[in-house]
Design a protein around this motif. Structure first.
Motif, PDB file in Angstrom:
ATOM      1  N   LEU A   1      13.995  75.819  53.968  1.00  0.00           N
ATOM      2  CA  LEU A   1      15.368  75.356  54.055  1.00  0.00           C
ATOM      3  C   LEU A   1      15.395  73.846  54.081  1.00  0.00           C
ATOM      4  CD1 LEU A   1      18.287  76.959  55.800  1.00  0.00           C
ATOM      5  CD2 LEU A   1      17.960  74.516  56.164  1.00  0.00           C
ATOM      6  N   ARG A   2      16.155  73.276  53.180  1.00  0.00           N
ATOM      7  CA  ARG A   2      16.366  71.830  53.114  1.00  0.00           C
ATOM      8  C   ARG A   2      17.821  71.545  53.429  1.00  0.00           C
ATOM      9  NH1 ARG A   2      13.410  69.946  48.708  1.00  0.00           N
ATOM     10  NH2 ARG A   2      14.725  68.094  48.697  1.00  0.00           N
ATOM     11  N   SER A   3      18.097  70.402  54.014  1.00  0.00           N
ATOM     12  CA  SER A   3      19.459  70.124  54.459  1.00  0.00           C
ATOM     13  C   SER A   3      19.925  68.752  54.000  1.00  0.00           C
ATOM     14  CB  SER A   3      19.543  70.224  55.986  1.00  0.00           C
ATOM     15  OG  SER A   3      18.535  69.455  56.604  1.00  0.00           O
ATOM     16  N   ARG A   4      21.200  68.702  53.642  1.00  0.00           N
ATOM     17  CA  ARG A   4      21.887  67.448  53.338  1.00  0.00           C
ATOM     18  C   ARG A   4      23.001  67.282  54.368  1.00  0.00           C
ATOM     19  NH1 ARG A   4      21.896  68.937  47.025  1.00  0.00           N
ATOM     20  NH2 ARG A   4      23.484  70.412  47.740  1.00  0.00           N
ATOM     21  N   PHE A   5      23.163  66.073  54.876  1.00  0.00           N
ATOM     22  CA  PHE A   5      24.094  65.843  55.973  1.00  0.00           C
ATOM     23  C   PHE A   5      25.283  65.005  55.514  1.00  0.00           C
ATOM     24  CE2 PHE A   5      19.911  66.505  57.843  1.00  0.00           C
ATOM     25  CZ  PHE A   5      20.183  67.492  58.775  1.00  0.00           C
ATOM     26  N   HIS A   6      26.460  65.426  55.935  1.00  0.00           N
ATOM     27  CA  HIS A   6      27.699  64.720  55.617  1.00  0.00           C
ATOM     28  C   HIS A   6      28.467  64.570  56.938  1.00  0.00           C
ATOM     29  CE1 HIS A   6      26.844  66.051  51.434  1.00  0.00           C
ATOM     30  NE2 HIS A   6      26.496  67.168  52.047  1.00  0.00           N
TER      31      HIS A   6
ATOM     32  N   ARG B   1      19.708  57.166  52.333  1.00  0.00           N
ATOM     33  CA  ARG B   1      19.824  58.217  53.346  1.00  0.00           C
ATOM     34  C   ARG B   1      19.056  59.460  52.933  1.00  0.00           C
ATOM     35  NH1 ARG B   1      25.284  56.420  54.003  1.00  0.00           N
ATOM     36  NH2 ARG B   1      25.988  57.953  52.466  1.00  0.00           N
ATOM     37  N   ALA B   2      19.086  59.776  51.638  1.00  0.00           N
ATOM     38  CA  ALA B   2      18.347  60.943  51.152  1.00  0.00           C
ATOM     39  C   ALA B   2      16.849  60.772  51.381  1.00  0.00           C
ATOM     40  CB  ALA B   2      18.639  61.167  49.667  1.00  0.00           C
TER      41      ALA B   2
END
Length: 347
Positions: free
Chosen positions: A92-97, A41-42
Motif C-alpha cells: 500500500l502506497r499513500s498520497r497525502f492531501h 513532497r512526493a
C-alpha cells in the motif's frame, strides 16, 4: 535534490506526468511553484515509505484527504505509515492531501482531481456538506472506494466509516466532567472547530444529553467555528470568558487547546476541569504539564488499518467481512499515557 527514486515512481506518487517531474528535477522552468512543491513532497513521501516502494506484490495507491489542523494531520500520517508493513503481502502506497481550513470548493477540487487521475481508494476526513457529498458520489461512480475517517458522510455513498462512537465519547466526557466538578459551582464551555463536522456534532449531542439528564444545574456555553486553529480559538474563548464570568471548565471537541488555556491565563481565570480529544503532539505536551485533566483517545492506527482493509476488500484482495466495530474510547490522563515513539516500552 538528491534521491534514489525513478522518475516514474515520483510521478505516480505526485499524480503528475513524468515530463513535468523531469522538468522540476532538472530545473528547466515552465512549472508553477506549487507543482514543484508537489514533486518535492512526493519525494519526501517516497523516502518515508521506501520499504513499500521496494516490495513486489499487488500495489494499492490510496489518497488520504484530510481537513484538520496540522497536529491532527501529522498524527494521521504517522499512524498510517506505521501500519503499512502490517498489510503485507499487499503493498500500500499513500498520497497525502492535507489542508487546515478553507472553502469546501477546495476540497471538492482535490477529490475531483483524484477521480480524474485515478486511485485505488480515498480515506477522507471532510465536513458534511452537499458539495463534498456530491464529490464523493463522483469518486464512487468512477469505481474509487471512499472510506470516511473519524467523521462520517452517511449520505455520500461512501464504502464505510472508521473511528470511535462519537456520541458515546461525548457522554463519557459529560460523565467525567460531572464527577470531577462535583459540587463546585461553574459553567462549562464546549468548543467545536466547526458545526459541519458530523463527529463533533455527535460528540456535542452526547455530552449535552447526559449533562442535561444528570447535571441539569450546569449551564453549557458553546463556541464554534474556530477551526481548531490557535489564533481564532483564542479570540472565541476570550470573548466567551469575558461574557460569562462563571465558566470554570472546558470540554474541547475540536481542539485549539493551548490557545484556550492561554485565554484563561490571560484573564486570570482558573480552568478546574479540561477534557479534550486525541493524543496529538500538543495534547501530549499539555497532559504532561498537567494542564489537561484527560484526553479521550481512539487508536488511529487501528482506524487506518481498518480503512485500508475496506479498500482492499472493495478490490477483492481480502475476503468479505462484517463492518468494523467502532474503535475503543480510551480515557488518557497524565498517569496512563501510552509510550510515544523512541520511549521505553514502544512496540
Amino acid at each position: 535534490m538528491g534521491h534514489p527514486f525513478p522518475i516514474r515512481e515520483i510521478a505516480r506518487q505526485a499524480g503528475l506526468s513524468e515530463a513535468t517531474v523531469d522538468r522540476v528535477l532538472n530545473g528547466r522552468g515552465g512549472v508553477r511553484e506549487s507543482t514543484a512543491q508537489e514533486v518535492h513532497r512526493a519525494i519526501a513521501d517516497l523516502d518515508r515509505q521506501r520499504t513499500q516502494v521496494r516490495l513486489v506484490g499487488r500495489t494499492f495507491m490510496v489518497d488520504i484527504v484530510v481537513q484538520a489542523p496540522e497536529r491532527f494531520s501529522t498524527a494521521v500520517r504517522a499512524a498510517l505509515e506505521a501500519e503499512l508493513p502490517s498489510l503485507h503481502p499487499a503493498v500500500l502506497r499513500s498520497r497525502f492531501h492535507f489542508r487546515e481550513t478553507g472553502p469546501a470548493a477546495e476540497q471538492v477540487r482535490t477529490l475531483d482531481r483524484i477521480a480524474r487521475r485515478g486511485s485505488q481508494g480515498v480515506i477522507l476526513k471532510a465536513p458534511d456538506v452537499p458539495e463534498v457529498t456530491a464529490a464523493v458520489g463522483r469518486l464512487t461512480a468512477a469505481g474509487i472506494p471512499v472510506v470516511t475517517l473519524v467523521t462520517d458522510l452517511p449520505a455520500s455513498g461512501r464504502l464505510g466509516c472508521v473511528g470511535s462512537d462519537n456520541r458515546a465519547a461525548g457522554a463519557t466526557a459529560a460523565y467525567l466532567m460531572g464527577q470531577w466538578l462535583g459540587d463546585r459551582p461553574g459553567n462549562v464551555l464546549t468548543s467545536l472547530s466547526s458545526g459541519f463536522f458530523r463527529n463533533e456534532e455527535e460528540r456535542e449531542m452526547g455530552f449535552r444529553s447526559l449533562m442535561r439528564a444528570r447535571y441539569p444545574e450546569r449551564t453549557l456555553v458553546e463556541t464554534a467555528e474556530g477551526q481548531g486553529l490557535d489564533a481564532t480559538q483564542y479570540d472565541l474563548v476570550r470573548a466567551a470568558l469575558t461574557r460569562d464570568p462563571e465558566i470554570r471548565a472546558v470540554y474541547s471537541i475540536g481542539g485549539g487547546n493551548d490557545a484556550t488555556l492561554r485565554a484563561f491565563a490571560d484573564l486570570g481565570r482558573e480552568c478546574a476541569v479540561f477534557i479534550a480529544h486525541d493524543l496529538d503532539h500538543e495534547n501530549i505536551r499539555l497532559l504532561r504539564e498537567h494542564r489537561l485533566s484527560a484526553v479521550l483517545h481512539h487508536d488511529l492506527r487501528q482506524d487506518l488499518r481498518e480503512a485500508c482493509h475496506l479498500v482492499m476488500r472493495a478490490h477483492g484482495a481480502l475476503p468479505p467481512a462484517a463492518p468494523p466495530p467502532p474503535s475503543a474510547i480510551q480515557v488518557v490522563t497524565p498517569y496512563n499515557m501510552p509510550a510515544q515513539p523512541g520511549e521505553r516500552g514502544e512496540r
